[in-house]
Design an enzyme around this catalytic site. Structure first.
Site, PDB file in Angstrom:
ATOM      1  N   LYS A 127       0.880  -1.234   0.176  1.00  0.00           N
ATOM      2  CA  LYS A 127       0.007   0.301   0.126  1.00  0.00           C
ATOM      3  C   LYS A 127       1.268   1.030   0.227  1.00  0.00           C
ATOM      4  O   LYS A 127       1.466   1.027   0.837  1.00  0.00           O
ATOM      5  CB  LYS A 127      -0.801  -0.278   1.204  1.00  0.00           C
ATOM      6  CG  LYS A 127      -2.151  -1.526   1.260  1.00  0.00           C
ATOM      7  CD  LYS A 127      -2.631  -0.823   2.450  1.00  0.00           C
ATOM      8  CE  LYS A 127      -4.199  -2.032   2.814  1.00  0.00           C
ATOM      9  NZ  LYS A 127      -4.525  -2.699   3.779  1.00  0.00           N
ATOM     10  N   HIS A 130       0.712   6.694   3.728  1.00  0.00           N
ATOM     11  CA  HIS A 130      -0.117   7.766   3.462  1.00  0.00           C
ATOM     12  C   HIS A 130       0.111   8.502   4.161  1.00  0.00           C
ATOM     13  O   HIS A 130       1.002   8.079   5.332  1.00  0.00           O
ATOM     14  CB  HIS A 130      -1.047   7.339   3.108  1.00  0.00           C
ATOM     15  CG  HIS A 130      -1.635   6.000   4.527  1.00  0.00           C
ATOM     16  ND1 HIS A 130      -1.748   6.706   5.664  1.00  0.00           N
ATOM     17  CD2 HIS A 130      -1.910   4.828   4.220  1.00  0.00           C
ATOM     18  CE1 HIS A 130      -2.129   6.102   6.802  1.00  0.00           C
ATOM     19  NE2 HIS A 130      -2.444   4.504   6.324  1.00  0.00           N
ATOM     20  N   HIS A 133       1.473   7.565   8.396  1.00  0.00           N
ATOM     21  CA  HIS A 133       1.948   7.187   8.583  1.00  0.00           C
ATOM     22  C   HIS A 133       3.764   8.142   8.517  1.00  0.00           C
ATOM     23  O   HIS A 133       4.246   7.966   9.133  1.00  0.00           O
ATOM     24  CB  HIS A 133       3.084   6.725   7.329  1.00  0.00           C
ATOM     25  CG  HIS A 133       1.880   4.879   7.697  1.00  0.00           C
ATOM     26  ND1 HIS A 133       0.949   4.394   6.513  1.00  0.00           N
ATOM     27  CD2 HIS A 133       1.199   3.562   8.810  1.00  0.00           C
ATOM     28  CE1 HIS A 133       0.693   3.152   7.071  1.00  0.00           C
ATOM     29  NE2 HIS A 133       0.338   3.106   7.763  1.00  0.00           N
TER      30      HIS A 133
HETATM   31  N1  ARG Z   1       1.140  -1.195  10.293  1.00  0.00           N
HETATM   32  C1  ARG Z   1       0.107  -0.178  11.275  1.00  0.00           C
HETATM   33  C2  ARG Z   1      -0.801   0.225  10.396  1.00  0.00           C
HETATM   34  O1  ARG Z   1      -0.226   0.803   8.991  1.00  0.00           O
HETATM   35  C3  ARG Z   1       1.388   0.038  12.773  1.00  0.00           C
HETATM   36  C4  ARG Z   1       1.535  -0.578  12.867  1.00  0.00           C
HETATM   37  C5  ARG Z   1       1.861  -0.450  14.427  1.00  0.00           C
HETATM   38  N2  ARG Z   1       2.818  -0.754  15.353  1.00  0.00           N
HETATM   39  C6  ARG Z   1       2.826  -1.501  16.236  1.00  0.00           C
HETATM   40  N3  ARG Z   1       3.324  -2.398  16.767  1.00  0.00           N
HETATM   41  N4  ARG Z   1       1.638  -2.616  16.303  1.00  0.00           N
HETATM   42  O2  ARG Z   1      -1.891   0.614  10.761  1.00  0.00           O
END
Ligand code: ARG
Length: 581
Positions: A127, A130, A133
């Site tokens: 993806k 965005h 992030h």
């Molecule tokens: N990949 C997840 C997202 O884009 C965020 C991860 C955050 N960190 C974690 N340890 N859950 O929503």
């Protein structure tokens, strides 16, 4: 020098109060016209059997009678003893402190090598990167920098979202409709298209979902055909992310996605079960959190598949076993707060003492004034588009203001991206930020470019004074200047000058507060105050005076110290500080 401590020593000698009681009582008056430090006398009233204002005026008199050089004046105002610094002594003290410490100014190495993990950015592969992030990356990077600066032993982690059912769908879609060449060329765009197509087709033909599920199981069992594709998807995604990270100056010690923990999740379920925490509910396995005011934490799906919380618990356990961290910070959007509260509570209920070191750092949304970014028809805002636009717009401003500038492109990148970063860090993190190009890129308003511009201005003054000497030597030169016998702090006592000095003095405290509260805006605001303060000084006073060498020297030393703090501060926020712009 620590002025609060020095005042406390005096007060301890003059009263019978223990020093531990005095230190927290000392205040900094909101308006420096009232005093630079203040001590309220209420607590002495009982012991001395006198009214606080009487005590204050007697105490002020006693302090006046035997005041040390740093203490300019002690005045009683109502029940308070207000203390004014001697501005000249203060100036010399602050400037020597800043220039002596140089790049280290602001850090007392209070981290003492304690282990801190900072997890941030963590996009979901296949993806686009965005705006969600972007916040994590910007705030995470700033905290990463600040903790390192304070002497913590930091490991930064990018916890890629690289595992889960979507990869079964993607493999299915690619094998049915994908072309290697096309995907190599279009990277994430191509993958997103495949993903969208999968959903369209699966509506008509639900057997596709079965195929996707079957791929997930196969990949979990090590099927090479699936895993080769999956690794390729990661590579394609990282290629976009890395371009963005490079422009932002972000790099991670560890890029370790959710998949890394895929073989560590059974152990989580087993441990939970052994500790009597796992219960069955509608075929799934959960940990009940009702006593803690939260919905249950899902651990295993009814088909045995693992879930997002399970992966986080497995990751936390693995990280603790690997790093024995004192703290593990997670920077994510506020919408994930419940998820973090739940799984962190589960780790605590498992009896892991280190759970107290787990900290979720949420933040608000990044909104665009006037709705979506105007150039894209799609619904996601591609970060690459945003960055390109920032650089283009900045370049246009530079072409207009300073067309002769060398390295225009590089400066446009530093200023354009810096503007986005500063804008995000300028409000406390839980507040939503409303982004407007006009505000973010304004060289005059409360913006990143304004702080960068002020830094460049200090460089320009120093360059002129040192007739062309490279900016790299500024610190050494400044240190030499402040050590000259002709350097005289008494020449730096005007109101604007004193304001700048106070802001310089406050910088280390602000950095510490940022780390304590996980709030980079504290540093961003301080840099804004310092920039405004310096510019007020700059407009009111000539720095390079021709006919007064000591005054010129004193003001140059001040300028050098401001340059140092702006540079350090911008660096902590993850923003470049070009010497010319
Ligand atoms: N990949 C997840 C997202 O884009 C965020 C991860 C955050 N960190 C974690 N340890 N859950 O929503």
């Amino acid at each position: 020098m620590n002025y609060g401590q020095a005042l406390a020593d005096i007060l301890a000698a003059q009263t019978n109060l223990p020093i531990e009681e005095i230190i927290p009582a000392i205040e900094t008056p909101p308006d420096p016209k009232m005093g630079h430090l203040a001590f309220p006398c209420f607590r002495l009233a009982k012991a001395l059997k006198k009214a606080p204002p009487v005590i204050a005026s007697e105490l002020a008199e006693k302090i006046e009678a035997s005041r040390p050089t740093w203490l300019g004046q002690a005045v009683a105002t109502g029940p308070y003893v207000n203390i004014f610094f001697d501005r000249g002594v203060f100036a010399a003290d602050v400037l020597v402190e800043v220039l002596d410490a140089g790049q280290e100014y602001g850090s007392l190495h209070q981290g003492n090598d304690q282990k801190v993990l900072v997890e941030y950015s963590s996009p979901n592969i296949a993806k686009h990167f965005h705006v969600g992030h972007l916040g994590s990356t910007i705030i995470g990077k700033a905290l990463d920098n600040v903790y390192r600066f304070l002497g913590y032993d930091v490991t930064s982690i990018n916890h890629l979202g690289d595992w889960g059912t979507q990869f079964g769908k993607l493999v299915t879609a690619y094998l049915k409709w994908g072309s290697h060449e096309e995907i190599e060329k279009t990277e994430i765009d191509g993958l997103v298209k495949l993903y969208v197509k999968f959903h369209e087709e699966a509506e008509k033909d639900p057997s596709l979902d079965d195929d996707a599920r079957a791929w997930v199981v196969k990949m979990q069992n090590g099927n090479e055909e699936g895993l080769i594709l999956w690794r390729w998807f990661i590579e394609l995604s990282m290629s976009e992310y890395n371009r963005l990270y490079k422009r932002m100056g972000v790099c991670f010690d560890l890029i370790r996605g959710e998949s890394y923990y895929s073989d560590k999740m059974d152990a989580v379920a087993q441990e939970l079960s052994a500790k009597g925490l796992l219960i069955e509910s509608e075929g799934a396995k959960i940990v009940d959190l009702e006593d803690h005011g939260m919905p249950p934490c899902l651990i295993l799906r009814s088909d045995g598949g693992t879930l997002y919380p399970t992966r986080d618990i497995a990751a936390a356990i693995d990280r603790y076993n690997t790093f024995k961290f004192d703290k593990c910070l997670y920077v994510t959007g506020n919408e994930q707060s419940l998820h973090f509260a739940q799984w962190m509570k589960v780790v605590e209920l498992m009896g892991h003492e280190w759970a107290k070191g787990l900290v979720h750092i949420p933040y608000g949304m990044f909104l665009f004034e006037g709705g979506k970014l105007s150039t894209r028809k799609g619904d996601v805002i591609k970060m690459e588009d945003l960055f390109n636009m920032a650089e283009e717009k900045t370049l246009a401003i530079i072409e207009e203001k300073n067309p002769e500038l060398a390295n225009k492109k590089l400066v446009a990148q530093q200023v354009g991206i810096g503007a986005i970063v500063f804008n995000k860090l300028y409000t406390s993190r839980m507040k939503d930020t409303m982004f407007s190009w006009e505000r973010a890129l304004s060289f005059e308003g409360e913006s990143g470019p304004y702080v960068q511009y002020t830094h460049a201005r200090t460089c320009s003054v120093l360059r002129k004074a040192l007739s062309g000497g490279s900016t790299l030597d500024f610190s050494e030169m400044a240190l030499a200047m402040v050590s000259k016998p002709s350097f005289n702090g008494n020449l730096l006592t005007e109101d604007e000058t004193f304001d700048v000095l106070r802001l310089l003095k406050d910088f280390p405290r602000k950095v510490e507060e940022c780390a304590e509260k996980y709030e980079p805006y504290i540093i961003a605001r301080h840099l804004m105050d310092l920039s405004q303060g310096f510019n007020a000084f700059y407009h009111k006073h000539t720095i390079l005076v021709d006919d007064n060498e000591p005054l010129r020297l004193a003001r140059l030393v001040l300028t050098a110290a401001v340059r140092q703090v702006l540079k350090t501060g911008l660096g902590l926020l993850g923003i470049a500080s070009p010497a010319v712009m």
